[in-house]
Design a protein around this motif. Sequence first.
Motif, PDB file in Angstrom:
ATOM      1  N   ILE A  13       0.846  -1.205   0.000  1.00  0.00           N
ATOM      2  CA  ILE A  13       0.000   0.000   0.000  1.00  0.00           C
ATOM      3  C   ILE A  13       0.871   1.242   0.000  1.00  0.00           C
ATOM      4  O   ILE A  13       0.622   2.192  -0.752  1.00  0.00           O
ATOM      5  CB  ILE A  13      -0.946  -0.009   1.219  1.00  0.00           C
ATOM      6  N   VAL A  14       1.902   1.248   0.837  1.00  0.00           N
ATOM      7  CA  VAL A  14       2.798   2.410   0.917  1.00  0.00           C
ATOM      8  C   VAL A  14       3.452   2.690  -0.436  1.00  0.00           C
ATOM      9  O   VAL A  14       3.589   3.843  -0.855  1.00  0.00           O
ATOM     10  CB  VAL A  14       3.872   2.197   2.001  1.00  0.00           C
ATOM     11  N   GLU A  15       3.830   1.640  -1.136  1.00  0.00           N
ATOM     12  CA  GLU A  15       4.531   1.812  -2.411  1.00  0.00           C
ATOM     13  C   GLU A  15       3.595   2.103  -3.575  1.00  0.00           C
ATOM     14  O   GLU A  15       3.971   2.804  -4.517  1.00  0.00           O
ATOM     15  CB  GLU A  15       5.343   0.554  -2.727  1.00  0.00           C
ATOM     16  N   ASN A  16       2.374   1.591  -3.508  1.00  0.00           N
ATOM     17  CA  ASN A  16       1.521   1.655  -4.701  1.00  0.00           C
ATOM     18  C   ASN A  16       0.190   2.375  -4.535  1.00  0.00           C
ATOM     19  O   ASN A  16      -0.521   2.572  -5.520  1.00  0.00           O
ATOM     20  CB  ASN A  16       1.249   0.231  -5.200  1.00  0.00           C
ATOM     21  N   CYS A  17      -0.158   2.747  -3.314  1.00  0.00           N
ATOM     22  CA  CYS A  17      -1.391   3.517  -3.117  1.00  0.00           C
ATOM     23  C   CYS A  17      -1.290   4.832  -3.889  1.00  0.00           C
ATOM     24  O   CYS A  17      -0.259   5.506  -3.872  1.00  0.00           O
ATOM     25  CB  CYS A  17      -1.598   3.796  -1.631  1.00  0.00           C
ATOM     26  N   MET A  18      -2.345   5.196  -4.577  1.00  0.00           N
ATOM     27  CA  MET A  18      -2.347   6.407  -5.394  1.00  0.00           C
ATOM     28  C   MET A  18      -2.974   7.592  -4.666  1.00  0.00           C
ATOM     29  O   MET A  18      -3.196   8.645  -5.242  1.00  0.00           O
ATOM     30  CB  MET A  18      -3.104   6.152  -6.699  1.00  0.00           C
ATOM     31  N   GLY A  19      -3.266   7.404  -3.382  1.00  0.00           N
ATOM     32  CA  GLY A  19      -3.984   8.428  -2.626  1.00  0.00           C
ATOM     33  C   GLY A  19      -3.278   9.756  -2.540  1.00  0.00           C
ATOM     34  O   GLY A  19      -3.924  10.802  -2.466  1.00  0.00           O
ATOM     35  N   ASP A  20      -1.944   9.743  -2.522  1.00  0.00           N
ATOM     36  CA  ASP A  20      -1.215  11.009  -2.458  1.00  0.00           C
ATOM     37  C   ASP A  20      -0.614  11.384  -3.812  1.00  0.00           C
ATOM     38  O   ASP A  20       0.157  12.338  -3.914  1.00  0.00           O
ATOM     39  CB  ASP A  20      -0.111  10.945  -1.405  1.00  0.00           C
ATOM     40  N   SER A  21      -0.972  10.617  -4.847  1.00  0.00           N
ATOM     41  CA  SER A  21      -0.419  10.888  -6.185  1.00  0.00           C
ATOM     42  C   SER A  21      -1.146  12.063  -6.827  1.00  0.00           C
ATOM     43  O   SER A  21      -2.361  12.196  -6.714  1.00  0.00           O
ATOM     44  CB  SER A  21      -0.561   9.649  -7.078  1.00  0.00           C
ATOM     45  N   GLU A  22      -0.366  12.877  -7.503  1.00  0.00           N
ATOM     46  CA  GLU A  22      -0.933  14.059  -8.148  1.00  0.00           C
ATOM     47  C   GLU A  22      -1.605  13.686  -9.465  1.00  0.00           C
ATOM     48  O   GLU A  22      -1.267  12.685 -10.092  1.00  0.00           O
ATOM     49  CB  GLU A  22       0.168  15.085  -8.427  1.00  0.00           C
ATOM     50  N   ALA A  23      -2.534  14.513  -9.860  1.00  0.00           N
ATOM     51  CA  ALA A  23      -3.123  14.367 -11.185  1.00  0.00           C
ATOM     52  C   ALA A  23      -2.022  14.575 -12.223  1.00  0.00           C
ATOM     53  O   ALA A  23      -1.045  15.286 -11.981  1.00  0.00           O
ATOM     54  CB  ALA A  23      -4.237  15.377 -11.375  1.00  0.00           C
TER      55      ALA A  23
END
Length: 861
Positions: A13-23
């Motif tokens: 989750i830490v490596e692949n979660c997109m929750g903090d990824s920018e548009a």
Amino acid sequence: MLNENIVLKMKDIVENCMGDSEAACKSNCPMNTDVKSYVRLIGEGKGQEAIKTIREKLFLPGTLGRICAHPCEQNCRRGEEDSPIAIASLKRYAADNFDDSNSWDISKKAKNGKKVAIIGAGPAGAQGAIDLAKEGYEVTIFDKLPVFGGMMRVGIPEYRLPREVIDKEYSILEKLGVEVKLSTEIGKDISFEELEKNYDAILIAVGKQLGRIDRSLENHNAEGIFHAAEYLKEISLTKDFKGAGKRVAVIGGGDVAMDCARSSKRVPGVEVVYSIPLESTFEKMASSNHEIHGAIEENVEFKLGNGINRIIVDENNRISGLEIKKCLSLFDENGNFNPQFDDNAKEIIEIDTLVFAIGQGVDNSFDLNQSLTTRRNGTFESDKLTMQSVSNEKVFVAGDCANAFIVIEAMAEGRRAAKSIDRFLNKKNLEEGRNIESEGGYKTKLYLPTEYLPEGWDSAEKVERLIPGTTDGQERIKDFSEVERVFTKEEATKEASRCLQCECKLCMKECIMLNDYTDCPKTLFKEYLEKGCEEMDAKIAYSCNMCDQCTLKCPKTFDIKSNFGAMRSEYVKDNGGKSPMKGHKAIEVHQYLGYSKMFNTTNAAPNGKKTKYVFFPGCSLPSYNSTAVGNIVDHLQDKLNGEVGSLLKCCGKPPKALGQDDLFKERFKSVQKELDKVEAETVIVACQSCYGIFNMYAKQNVVSLWELLPEIGLPESQIGVGKNSDVKFNIHDSCSIRKQTKIHDGIRWIMTELGYDVEELENSRDKTRCCGFGGMVVPAVPDVAKRVMDRRAGETTTGHMVTYCAACRESMEKGNADALHIVDLIFGEKYEKAKAKKRNMGPAKQWMTRYKSKMELNKRK
């Protein structure tokens, strides 16, 4: 310690979660401009807020709104559905209408006594100057041109970029106290060595002012032949080109070639302009589509797919014609640029001016001693992150002379260089804590498949991308006035409304509790892995309802629930086998009573028959409706040949939910012992939590009462009892069996057989939402549970909820919905609105009802 599987899940989750990824629009912007926010603000009619957001990163909003190559649009998610958002045009709209220089941020730190020289007044140099001035440095810019803007000004035609826009935006340099020395050439008016001596650091940000001519051609040095850099520079400064004749040909297929061709149409005396690219179609040309379209509108004549065979000159050595030949291919089998031509397909065109737009280079001649390491194309060797020269530690480079190809990349390099200079002069590590992702464009991890796009995104599906209008093609070539107009307010609002506002916060939008503790699962689990349970508030783990809705919403289907479960187990181990939450003491009491002889009973099938089936009502239903418990057993006895026994006991789910793994095993072992005692083959469960526990741990076959009833039928007297009722029900499905379609179908079959009307909720069946009771949250974090209950109950469209879990029913009533358990309908009279009432009982009455359930079951030994 967490077990290895859970640690791996958390790390995943830490490596692949997109929750903090920018548009993609923001990540692809080298300056990391918050595109999504300012587009949203424009759509909301908040232009002043939009320009403020833009100016947090960009000092050239009006300029970039006109000429930016907008990498932000190249990966716009909307573009995969129809066409990208017109981001650059929206930026220009905000700048032209709301950019007030009186509101610019010109705050800066006190002077620190250190001086920085910047060579070049283009966007890279100017950006570096702004950032350094704000940090308290005394900054001086040197530029050999007599005007601001560098190659951006003299290389981009005025009809695309009005000069007053540049001058207005560059005025921030004066406001910040930056000294600018124009018409000052390094190596001529002042030596590079003098700068090294008199300044603490130097930023080189010169543009590509050296043009290229194909010198392999005979007569390449004839009169009337020019390169794009000198051609566009003179036109920019004078709106004329003295060396031009009447018939101009431009060689090249990129934007610079289009600039030369379109500028030529505006040069006094020019009558015919040819564009000669090697590419055989407009689509294959490197130039932007709108530039090609603009050239077509202005009657530039294209000779697609041709190259020069020979240059023809007159008796005065002036070019008089051009023989061109058909280009068959551009690249060889290895992908190398290696044009091949058809010598039998030639054509002669009459011209008197030839402009080569086939590339430009950096003029590094100011470094007379050649002390700086350069590349073959004249650019300076430097570290890509820090922008520091590889051969002189006090020299930094940015822009065209470093690695940039477009204006906004040049600005990003100018900013990186300024940051490095600040660190260098303060004797700090230039690289520590830095990466290209935070200081330049990068590819985001964020990607949302169509089914995960924001709710209602397709409401804009048929709205075409708006393109700003232009002035008439034949009128506009009469001067250098701006061609493209700015969006109107209505157009800007409409275009901004197409934005999908991309983000992967789907689990956050769904889960009420997560928002109390984090911005996304990645952040939460990263912190947990770093700190461990000792430093994390146990309240976080015990706020999870274990409903799995987060996983259902997650595009990557991360199993988040099990992580919280594992965390609970750790807290229990560290707390002597008990939950650390004070509220869970009530669960201990509940479990003590739930396993006491007072409230337990085991009954074999009556009349000496084999106990093929055991009915297991669970905890909640017997505490809610003892009469119905007895009725269920009677009905099962009637339909299953009397081979039905009963077991009133807790399945052990509460300690399992709390993380008391050892206690759960002990408790379930006692349940299994009772089942084995009566030699049961199949367990019939009425509780959905029990259904999950028995399926996972019991030796016997397990069947839900709600999938069994459609097979054996309802009591004959109840068929159609609800016909013509004035109540229409919503069904609340239990989240613990969201994947059990057969149970969902069974409940709906029962409602149909009973004759009641049902209106499906949007969040039902496998997409159902938690009632707020799961995960033992109610006694531990009651405020979270109440908010979950209120949300779910508030989704009723009829005001009447029917559940098949007594705990869910209680939650729906706490959320202010009229709520019944389906057994109230199966064994009751016709239900009508007049019969609506509160049915919740306090703990004392619930235990009394459970005792009555025990008596009901014992009657049927």
